[in-house]
Design a protein around this motif. Sequence first.
Motif, PDB file in Angstrom:
ATOM      1  N   GLY A   1       3.637 -10.635  -1.333  1.00  0.00           N
ATOM      2  CA  GLY A   1       2.459 -10.334  -2.136  1.00  0.00           C
ATOM      3  C   GLY A   1       1.952  -8.924  -1.902  1.00  0.00           C
ATOM      4  O   GLY A   1       1.517  -8.245  -2.834  1.00  0.00           O
ATOM      5  N   ARG A   2       2.012  -8.460  -0.651  1.00  0.00           N
ATOM      6  CA  ARG A   2       1.562  -7.096  -0.345  1.00  0.00           C
ATOM      7  C   ARG A   2       2.459  -6.060  -1.023  1.00  0.00           C
ATOM      8  O   ARG A   2       1.985  -5.038  -1.523  1.00  0.00           O
ATOM      9  CB  ARG A   2       1.540  -6.874   1.162  1.00  0.00           C
ATOM     10  CG  ARG A   2       0.479  -7.701   1.880  1.00  0.00           C
ATOM     11  CD  ARG A   2       0.351  -7.335   3.347  1.00  0.00           C
ATOM     12  NE  ARG A   2      -0.617  -8.202   3.992  1.00  0.00           N
ATOM     13  CZ  ARG A   2      -1.944  -8.062   3.905  1.00  0.00           C
ATOM     14  NH1 ARG A   2      -2.427  -7.032   3.205  1.00  0.00           N
ATOM     15  NH2 ARG A   2      -2.745  -8.883   4.513  1.00  0.00           N
ATOM     16  N   GLU A   3       3.757  -6.343  -1.041  1.00  0.00           N
ATOM     17  CA  GLU A   3       4.683  -5.427  -1.704  1.00  0.00           C
ATOM     18  C   GLU A   3       4.404  -5.373  -3.207  1.00  0.00           C
ATOM     19  O   GLU A   3       4.379  -4.304  -3.815  1.00  0.00           O
ATOM     20  CB  GLU A   3       6.115  -5.872  -1.442  1.00  0.00           C
ATOM     21  CG  GLU A   3       6.554  -5.744   0.010  1.00  0.00           C
ATOM     22  CD  GLU A   3       7.944  -6.301   0.239  1.00  0.00           C
ATOM     23  OE1 GLU A   3       8.559  -6.753  -0.745  1.00  0.00           O
ATOM     24  OE2 GLU A   3       8.408  -6.285   1.401  1.00  0.00           O
ATOM     25  N   ALA A   4       4.194  -6.559  -3.793  1.00  0.00           N
ATOM     26  CA  ALA A   4       3.925  -6.625  -5.232  1.00  0.00           C
ATOM     27  C   ALA A   4       2.605  -5.954  -5.569  1.00  0.00           C
ATOM     28  O   ALA A   4       2.488  -5.265  -6.590  1.00  0.00           O
ATOM     29  CB  ALA A   4       3.906  -8.084  -5.683  1.00  0.00           C
ATOM     30  N   LEU A   5       1.618  -6.126  -4.700  1.00  0.00           N
ATOM     31  CA  LEU A   5       0.308  -5.534  -4.943  1.00  0.00           C
ATOM     32  C   LEU A   5       0.406  -4.013  -4.977  1.00  0.00           C
ATOM     33  O   LEU A   5      -0.196  -3.358  -5.828  1.00  0.00           O
ATOM     34  CB  LEU A   5      -0.669  -5.973  -3.850  1.00  0.00           C
ATOM     35  CG  LEU A   5      -2.144  -5.623  -4.071  1.00  0.00           C
ATOM     36  CD1 LEU A   5      -2.659  -6.252  -5.355  1.00  0.00           C
ATOM     37  CD2 LEU A   5      -2.972  -6.087  -2.883  1.00  0.00           C
ATOM     38  N   GLY A   6       1.199  -3.446  -4.073  1.00  0.00           N
ATOM     39  CA  GLY A   6       1.384  -1.995  -4.072  1.00  0.00           C
ATOM     40  C   GLY A   6       2.065  -1.511  -5.333  1.00  0.00           C
ATOM     41  O   GLY A   6       1.680  -0.502  -5.920  1.00  0.00           O
ATOM     42  N   THR A   7       3.078  -2.272  -5.784  1.00  0.00           N
ATOM     43  CA  THR A   7       3.807  -1.901  -6.999  1.00  0.00           C
ATOM     44  C   THR A   7       2.910  -1.940  -8.223  1.00  0.00           C
ATOM     45  O   THR A   7       2.855  -0.991  -9.011  1.00  0.00           O
ATOM     46  CB  THR A   7       5.005  -2.838  -7.210  1.00  0.00           C
ATOM     47  OG1 THR A   7       5.883  -2.731  -6.092  1.00  0.00           O
ATOM     48  CG2 THR A   7       5.748  -2.473  -8.494  1.00  0.00           C
ATOM     49  N   TRP A   8       2.169  -3.045  -8.389  1.00  0.00           N
ATOM     50  CA  TRP A   8       1.337  -3.181  -9.577  1.00  0.00           C
ATOM     51  C   TRP A   8       0.125  -2.270  -9.519  1.00  0.00           C
ATOM     52  O   TRP A   8      -0.354  -1.798 -10.546  1.00  0.00           O
ATOM     53  CB  TRP A   8       0.911  -4.644  -9.757  1.00  0.00           C
ATOM     54  CG  TRP A   8       2.020  -5.493 -10.273  1.00  0.00           C
ATOM     55  CD1 TRP A   8       2.715  -6.447  -9.598  1.00  0.00           C
ATOM     56  CD2 TRP A   8       2.597  -5.448 -11.585  1.00  0.00           C
ATOM     57  NE1 TRP A   8       3.683  -6.999 -10.398  1.00  0.00           N
ATOM     58  CE2 TRP A   8       3.633  -6.413 -11.623  1.00  0.00           C
ATOM     59  CE3 TRP A   8       2.343  -4.691 -12.719  1.00  0.00           C
ATOM     60  CZ2 TRP A   8       4.409  -6.628 -12.753  1.00  0.00           C
ATOM     61  CZ3 TRP A   8       3.120  -4.916 -13.852  1.00  0.00           C
ATOM     62  CH2 TRP A   8       4.139  -5.869 -13.855  1.00  0.00           C
ATOM     63  N   ASN A   9      -0.392  -2.006  -8.325  1.00  0.00           N
ATOM     64  CA  ASN A   9      -1.504  -1.065  -8.224  1.00  0.00           C
ATOM     65  C   ASN A   9      -1.102   0.304  -8.744  1.00  0.00           C
ATOM     66  O   ASN A   9      -1.850   0.984  -9.426  1.00  0.00           O
ATOM     67  CB  ASN A   9      -1.961  -0.946  -6.765  1.00  0.00           C
ATOM     68  CG  ASN A   9      -3.204  -1.774  -6.486  1.00  0.00           C
ATOM     69  OD1 ASN A   9      -4.039  -1.943  -7.347  1.00  0.00           O
ATOM     70  ND2 ASN A   9      -3.301  -2.299  -5.281  1.00  0.00           N
ATOM     71  N   GLU A  10       0.136   0.713  -8.416  1.00  0.00           N
ATOM     72  CA  GLU A  10       0.649   2.011  -8.884  1.00  0.00           C
ATOM     73  C   GLU A  10       0.786   2.010 -10.396  1.00  0.00           C
ATOM     74  O   GLU A  10       0.405   2.963 -11.070  1.00  0.00           O
ATOM     75  CB  GLU A  10       1.987   2.307  -8.233  1.00  0.00           C
ATOM     76  CG  GLU A  10       2.569   3.653  -8.627  1.00  0.00           C
ATOM     77  CD  GLU A  10       3.891   3.930  -7.943  1.00  0.00           C
ATOM     78  OE1 GLU A  10       4.504   4.947  -8.284  1.00  0.00           O
ATOM     79  OE2 GLU A  10       4.321   3.122  -7.099  1.00  0.00           O
ATOM     80  N   ASP A  11       1.313   0.916 -10.957  1.00  0.00           N
ATOM     81  CA  ASP A  11       1.472   0.834 -12.407  1.00  0.00           C
ATOM     82  C   ASP A  11       0.136   0.846 -13.117  1.00  0.00           C
ATOM     83  O   ASP A  11      -0.057   1.504 -14.142  1.00  0.00           O
ATOM     84  CB  ASP A  11       2.240  -0.452 -12.780  1.00  0.00           C
ATOM     85  CG  ASP A  11       3.714  -0.367 -12.375  1.00  0.00           C
ATOM     86  OD1 ASP A  11       4.174   0.748 -12.117  1.00  0.00           O
ATOM     87  OD2 ASP A  11       4.363  -1.416 -12.315  1.00  0.00           O
ATOM     88  N   LEU A  12      -0.849   0.106 -12.568  1.00  0.00           N
ATOM     89  CA  LEU A  12      -2.158   0.039 -13.201  1.00  0.00           C
ATOM     90  C   LEU A  12      -2.860   1.381 -13.181  1.00  0.00           C
ATOM     91  O   LEU A  12      -3.634   1.701 -14.084  1.00  0.00           O
ATOM     92  CB  LEU A  12      -3.012  -1.015 -12.482  1.00  0.00           C
ATOM     93  CG  LEU A  12      -2.629  -2.477 -12.760  1.00  0.00           C
ATOM     94  CD1 LEU A  12      -3.334  -3.388 -11.781  1.00  0.00           C
ATOM     95  CD2 LEU A  12      -2.956  -2.861 -14.180  1.00  0.00           C
ATOM     96  N   SER A  13      -2.593   2.171 -12.162  1.00  0.00           N
ATOM     97  CA  SER A  13      -3.239   3.480 -12.073  1.00  0.00           C
ATOM     98  C   SER A  13      -2.761   4.428 -13.152  1.00  0.00           C
ATOM     99  O   SER A  13      -3.415   5.418 -13.456  1.00  0.00           O
ATOM    100  CB  SER A  13      -2.972   4.100 -10.698  1.00  0.00           C
ATOM    101  OG  SER A  13      -1.606   4.452 -10.554  1.00  0.00           O
ATOM    102  N   HIS A  14      -1.625   4.109 -13.786  1.00  0.00           N
ATOM    103  CA  HIS A  14      -1.086   4.971 -14.839  1.00  0.00           C
ATOM    104  C   HIS A  14      -1.477   4.503 -16.232  1.00  0.00           C
ATOM    105  O   HIS A  14      -1.043   5.077 -17.212  1.00  0.00           O
ATOM    106  CB  HIS A  14       0.443   4.997 -14.744  1.00  0.00           C
ATOM    107  CG  HIS A  14       0.909   5.643 -13.492  1.00  0.00           C
ATOM    108  ND1 HIS A  14       2.140   5.345 -12.921  1.00  0.00           N
ATOM    109  CD2 HIS A  14       0.337   6.548 -12.677  1.00  0.00           C
ATOM    110  CE1 HIS A  14       2.296   6.051 -11.811  1.00  0.00           C
ATOM    111  NE2 HIS A  14       1.213   6.786 -11.649  1.00  0.00           N
TER     112      HIS A  14
END
Length: 241
Positions: free
Chosen positions: A226-239
């Motif tokens: 979940g932590r790995e996924a959260l980092g990935t999606w946080n990056e996508d959402l920031s764009h």
Amino acid sequence: MDPAYRKVKSCPSRLKNERDLYVPVRQFWQAQGYDVKAEVNYVDVLAVRDNHMVAIELKLNINFDLLLQASNRQQYMDYVYVAVPKRGRTLYTARWQKICALLKRLGIGLLLVGEDMLGELAVQLMFEAKAVDSVQRFNPRRRTKIFEEFSGREGDVNVGGSVGVPIMTVYRQKSFLVAKALAQGPQTLRQLRARNLLACETVLQKNAYGWFVRVGRGSYALSEKGREALGTWNEDLSHEE
């Protein structure tokens, strides 16, 4: 629709995959007053305005598979378009003229993506789609499902034309919000509900992505996955634009 939308010149070298078509296509429909989201139940681009639903399929070339895909969308859409790169002399060939004639006969609209006078990617409307009549639009359940998915999403995180990458669905978005809350430490269902995460119980019990772990009675924490996924999606959402 505004027929005076600016014409474009060809630029196939900048358009290497379907994803490259998405931003100018989205901007085109937003300029017409539509709310636009990508990758909604396998529809590349969905534009909605006043209960009218428009499907736009993104492809680098017009082929038989694209025609099948577009005609299938007519089962539950009001209008269907295809968007492809504008390719110079191709527009003047006999084959291209036949393709355009076929699209018009099927009632499918055509958008060309190329460069405007400033070198920015833009869309040229070649011809509009015909409204799909009630005889063609015989799959209301599918239409309702797509509209619910469209309405349930917050923002537009996906990129139209994406292949082989995770898509931000309503369910994934709910899971993401719960994961963000649990990133601060283990919490109980009561604590999560207090944060207006009303779907948290279903998300945690289903745990479709393996993002959560139960650490006590009614208490959950974020897994390493979940932590790995959260980092990935946080990056996508920031764009998100």
